[in-house]
Design an enzyme around this catalytic site. Structure first.
Site, PDB file in Angstrom:
ATOM      1  N   THR A   7       0.842  -1.187   0.000  1.00 46.64           N
ATOM      2  CA  THR A   7       0.000   0.000   0.000  1.00 46.64           C
ATOM      3  C   THR A   7       0.880   1.241   0.000  1.00 46.64           C
ATOM      4  OG1 THR A   7      -1.774   1.171   1.177  1.00 46.64           O
ATOM      5  CG2 THR A   7      -0.186  -0.006   2.540  1.00 46.64           C
ATOM      6  N   HIS A  42       2.650 -11.782  14.099  1.00 45.52           N
ATOM      7  CA  HIS A  42       3.702 -12.359  14.935  1.00 45.52           C
ATOM      8  C   HIS A  42       3.458 -13.839  15.248  1.00 45.52           C
ATOM      9  CE1 HIS A  42       7.279 -12.130  17.103  1.00 45.52           C
ATOM     10  NE2 HIS A  42       6.934 -11.387  18.141  1.00 45.52           N
TER      11      HIS A  42
END
Length: 397
Positions: A316, A368
């Site tokens: 993006t 994560h």
């Protein structure tokens, strides 16, 4: 009499919102001519006529919802062959020709075709012509003092009796905006998202574009932008750090051995993410052409649902809006997204000297649960290295 039904418009989409009808009841149409807009949670589509005929009855009005397979109109075949050509013949009518989208905008704004100068083929009026006319008309009649908001305002609870201009305007969320909201909330609630930052010196890419940009555009018919460099860099980094090209599925980690890169682009109703399939097999020119095509069709709501599905990683670019730095949100089930930002000249240290360089902050958000900090930092550093030394993108070193 035949029913016009909502077709299957993509995986997992079972319901659509009826947009603007491009034909009125009793109006003739040609085969494949757009009849109505269908708004999904991924894109806005135009439903073409299955044959030439006449729109007899509208069963679902604009703003109503309909399920896939449900009838939304009744069509009569066979009576349009003689009528429809007269609608596209300049000699048959003294009025200027207009594209369906332009007709819709004129109808909604109460504008007659004679007021608009068409710039299309044969003087045909395009939607852009009508929008430009409306902007010019509004500018010429704009009052010196700001006017209260249009539409039907709602009294604001913060509006004292002596301040009637303090109003609120309630606008229903479109299916696309609702879907964007759901996805953003899902990203926050279902992922263990972290973001790591770095910055890249854009000097080499800028110099390369300056040197080869004109020749590139002459040969390929498209500008050499920054995004193709980043797509190439991301693909190379994903090959080296496969944890960022993966997803969690049914308690397992699925590593993708292909590279479908989502490119976030601003559409008419919000941000959409069309996907570059097999980006590792695309040339710089092919990447730039596809991105330009995505951007144009996002603006005109012509993207297909299947073009917005899938993707193994997303890029993006908030820099086109002036963003200096930000934390991009993941696009589940993807586990990584790269945020590009505005290029800004800043003082940096080089070989003991302070010099001015065009710098861009880069942000990598990652899940994560799959990606450890070591992999994330290594990935982002690799992207930085490739952007600062773009010849490596060609040699894959």
């Amino acid at each position: 009499m035949q029913e016009l039904k909502v077709p299957s418009v993509g995986e997992s989409i079972v319901e659509v919102e009826i947009g603007a009808w491009l034909k009125k009841e009793g109006e003739a149409f040609l085969a494949d001519e757009p009849l109505v807009e269908l708004i999904t949670d991924k894109a806005t589509l135009e439903l073409p006529a299955p044959f030439a005929g006449t729109l007899k009855k509208i069963l679902k009005a604009q703003g109503e919802t309909a399920r896939v397979g449900e009838a939304i109109a009744l069509l009569e075949a066979g009576k349009a062959e003689a009528q429809a050509p007269t609608q596209v013949s300049e000699e048959a009518s003294p009025e200027p020709l207009a594209m369906p989208a332009a007709e819709r905008v004129m109808r909604e704004a109460g504008v007659s075709p004679e007021e608009v100068v068409g710039t299309g083929l044969g003087g045909r009026i395009l939607k852009e012509d009508v929008e430009r006319y409306l902007e010019e008309r509004a500018a010429s009649s704009r009052p010196a003092e700001p006017a209260p908001p249009p539409a039907a305002p709602l009294p604001s609870p913060q509006a004292p009796a002596d301040r009637p201009w303090r109003v609120d305007e309630a606008v229903p969320m479109t299916p696309l905006r609702r879907r964007i909201a759901e996805r953003l909330l899902q990203a926050r609630q279902t992922t263990a998202m972290l973001t790591t930052f770095n910055e890249a010196d854009m000097s080499a890419v800028i110099a390369l574009r300056r040197e080869l940009g004109e020749a590139f555009q002459k040969k390929h018919g498209v500008k050499l932008g920054f995004m193709s460099f980043f797509v190439k860099a991301v693909v190379q980094a994903l090959k080296e750090i496969p944890e960022l090209n993966a997803e969690i599925r049914d308690g397992t980690i699925v590593y993708h051995r292909y590279y479908d890169i989502g490119i976030a682009v601003g559409g008419g109703e919000g941000l959409v993410v069309p996907v570059l399939r097999d980006a590792d097999r695309l040339s710089f020119a092919e990447i730039e052409k596809q991105i330009a095509d995505f951007a144009e069709r996002a603006r005109t709501k012509k993207l297909k649902p299947e073009e917005l599905m899938g993707g193994t990683f997303t890029i993006t670019n908030g820099g086109i809006y002036g963003s200096l730095n930000s934390t991009p949100l993941l696009n589940p089930p993807q586990v990584g997204i790269l945020g590009m930002h505005a290029i800004q000249e800043r003082p940096v240290a080089r070989e003991g000297q302070v010099v001015i360089r065009p710098m861009m902050y880069l942000a990598l958000s990652y899940d994560h649960r799959i990606v450890d900090g070591r992999e994330a930092v290594t990935f982002l550093r690799r992207v930085k290295e490739l952007i600062e030394n773009p010849v490596r993108l060609l040699l894959e070193v």
